[in-house]
Structures are given as C-alpha cells and as structure tokens.
Write a protein that holds these residues in place. Structure first.
Motif, PDB file in Angstrom:
ATOM      1  N   PHE A  73     -66.823  96.599  29.791  1.00 25.44           N
ATOM      2  CA  PHE A  73     -65.947  97.333  28.867  1.00 25.44           C
ATOM      3  C   PHE A  73     -65.567  98.705  29.415  1.00 25.44           C
ATOM      4  O   PHE A  73     -64.462  99.152  29.266  1.00 25.44           O
ATOM      5  CB  PHE A  73     -66.624  97.538  27.514  1.00 25.44           C
ATOM      6  N   GLY A  74     -66.544  99.358  30.032  1.00 26.40           N
ATOM      7  CA  GLY A  74     -66.308 100.727  30.491  1.00 26.40           C
ATOM      8  C   GLY A  74     -65.943 100.734  31.959  1.00 26.40           C
ATOM      9  O   GLY A  74     -66.377  99.884  32.715  1.00 26.40           O
ATOM     10  N   GLN A  75     -65.093 101.682  32.324  1.00 24.69           N
ATOM     11  CA  GLN A  75     -64.774 101.807  33.741  1.00 24.69           C
ATOM     12  C   GLN A  75     -65.084 103.231  34.151  1.00 24.69           C
ATOM     13  O   GLN A  75     -64.785 104.165  33.405  1.00 24.69           O
ATOM     14  CB  GLN A  75     -63.287 101.554  33.962  1.00 24.69           C
ATOM     15  N   GLN A  76     -65.667 103.381  35.331  1.00 20.99           N
ATOM     16  CA  GLN A  76     -66.006 104.706  35.821  1.00 20.99           C
ATOM     17  C   GLN A  76     -64.764 105.597  35.816  1.00 20.99           C
ATOM     18  O   GLN A  76     -63.718 105.198  36.326  1.00 20.99           O
ATOM     19  CB  GLN A  76     -66.547 104.559  37.254  1.00 20.99           C
ATOM     20  N   GLY A  77     -64.868 106.753  35.178  1.00 17.69           N
ATOM     21  CA  GLY A  77     -63.761 107.702  35.199  1.00 17.69           C
ATOM     22  C   GLY A  77     -62.611 107.352  34.264  1.00 17.69           C
ATOM     23  O   GLY A  77     -61.657 108.094  34.140  1.00 17.69           O
ATOM     24  N   TYR A  78     -62.686 106.244  33.611  1.00 17.34           N
ATOM     25  CA  TYR A  78     -61.604 105.833  32.712  1.00 17.34           C
ATOM     26  C   TYR A  78     -62.094 105.840  31.264  1.00 17.34           C
ATOM     27  O   TYR A  78     -61.387 106.213  30.349  1.00 17.34           O
ATOM     28  CB  TYR A  78     -61.119 104.430  33.106  1.00 17.34           C
ATOM     29  N   GLY A  79     -63.338 105.448  31.102  1.00 17.68           N
ATOM     30  CA  GLY A  79     -63.888 105.372  29.748  1.00 17.68           C
ATOM     31  C   GLY A  79     -63.658 103.998  29.152  1.00 17.68           C
ATOM     32  O   GLY A  79     -63.305 103.056  29.867  1.00 17.68           O
ATOM     33  N   TYR A  80     -63.837 103.932  27.871  1.00 17.33           N
ATOM     34  CA  TYR A  80     -63.701 102.641  27.194  1.00 17.33           C
ATOM     35  C   TYR A  80     -62.305 102.491  26.603  1.00 17.33           C
ATOM     36  O   TYR A  80     -61.770 103.434  26.030  1.00 17.33           O
ATOM     37  CB  TYR A  80     -64.724 102.530  26.063  1.00 17.33           C
ATOM     38  N   ASN A  81     -61.765 101.294  26.735  1.00 18.12           N
ATOM     39  CA  ASN A  81     -60.504 100.974  26.076  1.00 18.12           C
ATOM     40  C   ASN A  81     -60.841 100.684  24.615  1.00 18.12           C
ATOM     41  O   ASN A  81     -61.524  99.704  24.296  1.00 18.12           O
ATOM     42  CB  ASN A  81     -59.891  99.748  26.762  1.00 18.12           C
ATOM     43  N   VAL A  82     -60.405 101.589  23.729  1.00 17.47           N
ATOM     44  CA  VAL A  82     -60.865 101.572  22.336  1.00 17.47           C
ATOM     45  C   VAL A  82     -60.508 100.265  21.630  1.00 17.47           C
ATOM     46  O   VAL A  82     -61.364  99.619  21.009  1.00 17.47           O
ATOM     47  CB  VAL A  82     -60.291 102.793  21.561  1.00 17.47           C
ATOM     48  N   LYS A  83     -59.237  99.847  21.764  1.00 17.74           N
ATOM     49  CA  LYS A  83     -58.799  98.627  21.059  1.00 17.74           C
ATOM     50  C   LYS A  83     -59.546  97.394  21.565  1.00 17.74           C
ATOM     51  O   LYS A  83     -59.933  96.519  20.781  1.00 17.74           O
ATOM     52  CB  LYS A  83     -57.296  98.405  21.264  1.00 17.74           C
ATOM     53  N   TYR A  84     -59.736  97.343  22.883  1.00 23.10           N
ATOM     54  CA  TYR A  84     -60.401  96.186  23.481  1.00 23.10           C
ATOM     55  C   TYR A  84     -61.858  96.108  23.002  1.00 23.10           C
ATOM     56  O   TYR A  84     -62.325  95.066  22.541  1.00 23.10           O
ATOM     57  CB  TYR A  84     -60.338  96.292  25.011  1.00 23.10           C
ATOM     58  N   LEU A  85     -62.523  97.264  23.054  1.00 24.46           N
ATOM     59  CA  LEU A  85     -63.922  97.314  22.631  1.00 24.46           C
ATOM     60  C   LEU A  85     -64.042  96.936  21.145  1.00 24.46           C
ATOM     61  O   LEU A  85     -64.935  96.176  20.744  1.00 24.46           O
ATOM     62  CB  LEU A  85     -64.448  98.731  22.871  1.00 24.46           C
TER      63      LEU A  85
END
Ligand code: NAI
Length: 220
Positions: free
Chosen positions: A58-70
């Motif tokens: 779910f999380g990507q380094q330096g990008y964070g979590y995609n709220v809708k996807y999570l």
C-alpha cells in the motif's frame, strides 16, 4: 486479493483507520505519509507501517499511502465493500435505537426486518422497517438472504433464539444480550456490552482519581 491471516489486534484497529481515511477523502486528500497519519491519529508511525504492511504494497517510499486505494482495500478486508442483510430480534428500546440509526446502511448493513413477541409492537413500522412476529423468523431469514442478526432481547431468551437463528442459517450474531452464546464454530458472535465499556471507563477514572489523591497526600 489473497487473504492471509491477520492478527485480531490489527483487525480491531482497522475500523479506526477506515474512519480517518474516510475523513481524508472528504477533505480531498489523495495521499498521506505514515508520519502525517500518525500525528492525526495519535498512533506511532511505526505502528501504522506495521499494521498497514500486513496487506502489502500500500505504501511507497517517499510517496506515502494512496488514501482512496487504502480505504477501499480496508473495506474489502472488513467485508464492508458488499451489502449485508441484517435483522433485529427484540424491537424494544435498544432494537429501535439501532433501527433508527441510518449510518449502518452507509457501511452496507441494511436492516431488513425486526422481530418481537409483544403483540403491541408487531405490525409497527420503524423507519420503513416492519416489526414482525418472531414466529415468522425462520421463513423470513431464508426468503430474504439474511446474514446477520442483532440480538436485543433479554438474556434469558437469547440462547433459544440464537439456536433458532443458527438452524435457520444465520452465520453472524451481533449480541447485545448479556449472556455468552454457545454457537457452532462456523458462526461468529460479536458481543457488544456498553456496561463493560463503562466499567473499563470507571476503572480508568478511578485510578486517575487515586493517583491525584496520592499526589495530594504526598504534598501535605
Ligand atoms: P426492552 O425491554 O425495551 O426490549 C426488549 C424487547 O425484546 C421487548 O420488546 C420484548 O418484547 C422483546 N422480546 C422478549 N423476548 C423475546 C423473544 N423471545 N423474541 C423476540 N423478542 C423478544 O429492553 P431494551 O432496553 O431494549 O434492552 C434489550 C436487551 O438488551 C436487554 O436484555 C438489555 O439487558 C440489553 N442491553 C444491552 C446493552 C449492551 O450494551 N449490550 C445495552 C442496553 C440493553
């Protein structure tokens, strides 16, 4: 998505993540780092990473979590991405309060019917939901593909009704009656006891009070 075993502790925290993510979506936030989520939720960032890493990717380094996807993945894990048909047994104070709460439907829990033994209640309609005689329980469950039953009846009546529900094919009981139900392994029971929650609150406030007393006495 592949279902792997997720610990009960993590599952118990998911509804709270879901609530915060829902608020972020309403605010138009598209992605969030574990640090930002941590300061909002008052949970450590490492706890968030540990919890959410359970589902992988779910999380990507330096990008964070995609709220809708999570948000949608957590909904899938919690099984709230689909509709559940619910009935309420016991149309008294508590049963009616649950029936009157509209937000369960937003989460996919649709209350299809209510049941009682009191002739004065049978036939009444609460927010479009008819109160039926408990004699019609089994037929109604089968004809309406009911999966979940909320039990808001006195504890003395709960075991008998639980047996009937199980025999009629109910696989989940939301139990408010103050008794521990005995059900087969493939039936899940979620107990909700407000008084137990109040007792925990009482314990916490009492210990705080004791601590304050001790401090006061130490200063004397
Ligand atoms: P209530 O007396 O207003 O409602 C109970 C209803 O159950 C009545 O309408 C009664 O006719 C019906 N009933 C009794 N036997 C039945 C049966 N065999 N089949 C179908 N309906 C039946 O009581 P209230 O305040 O709504 O509480 C309901 C239950 O929930 C009580 O046992 C109470 O102790 C419990 N309760 C639990 C809470 C919790 O946090 N778990 C909080 C409040 C109440």
């Amino acid at each position: 998505m592949e279902r792997k075993e997720i610990s009960k502790a993590v599952i118990s925290r998911l509804p709270r993540y879901y609530r915060y993510l829902g608020e972020l979506i309403e605010e138009g936030v598209e992605r969030i780092s574990s640090n930002e989520l941590s300061s909002r939720m008052k949970v450590t960032a490492s706890q968030i990473r540990q919890d959410l890493n359970n589902f992988g990717g779910f999380g990507q380094q330096g990008y964070g979590y995609n709220v809708k996807y999570l948000y949608s993945e957590i909904a899938k894990i919690l099984g709230i991405d689909r509709q559940h048909n619910v009935i309420i047994i016991g149309a008294g104070n508590l049963g009616q309060a649950i029936a009157n709460y509209t937000n369960f439907e937003r989460r996919g829990f649709v209350i299809r019917g209510m049941f009682d033994i009191n002739p004065k209640l049978i036939g009444l309609v609460i927010r479009g939901i008819e109160i039926r005689s408990v004699d019609d329980l089994e037929t109604f469950i089968r004809e309406n593909e009911i999966q979940i039953a909320a039990l808001t009846i006195p504890k003395t009546k709960a075991p008998e009704i639980a047996d009937r529900l199980v025999n009629a094919g109910i696989r989940a009981i939301w139990n408010f009656a103050h008794t521990d139900l005995v059900v087969p392994e493939d039936v899940v029971v979620e107990n909700v006891h407000l008084s137990e929650s109040l007792m925990r609150l009482s314990y916490r406030v009492s210990s705080m009070y004791d601590l304050q007393e001790e401090k006061k006495n130490a200063l004397k």
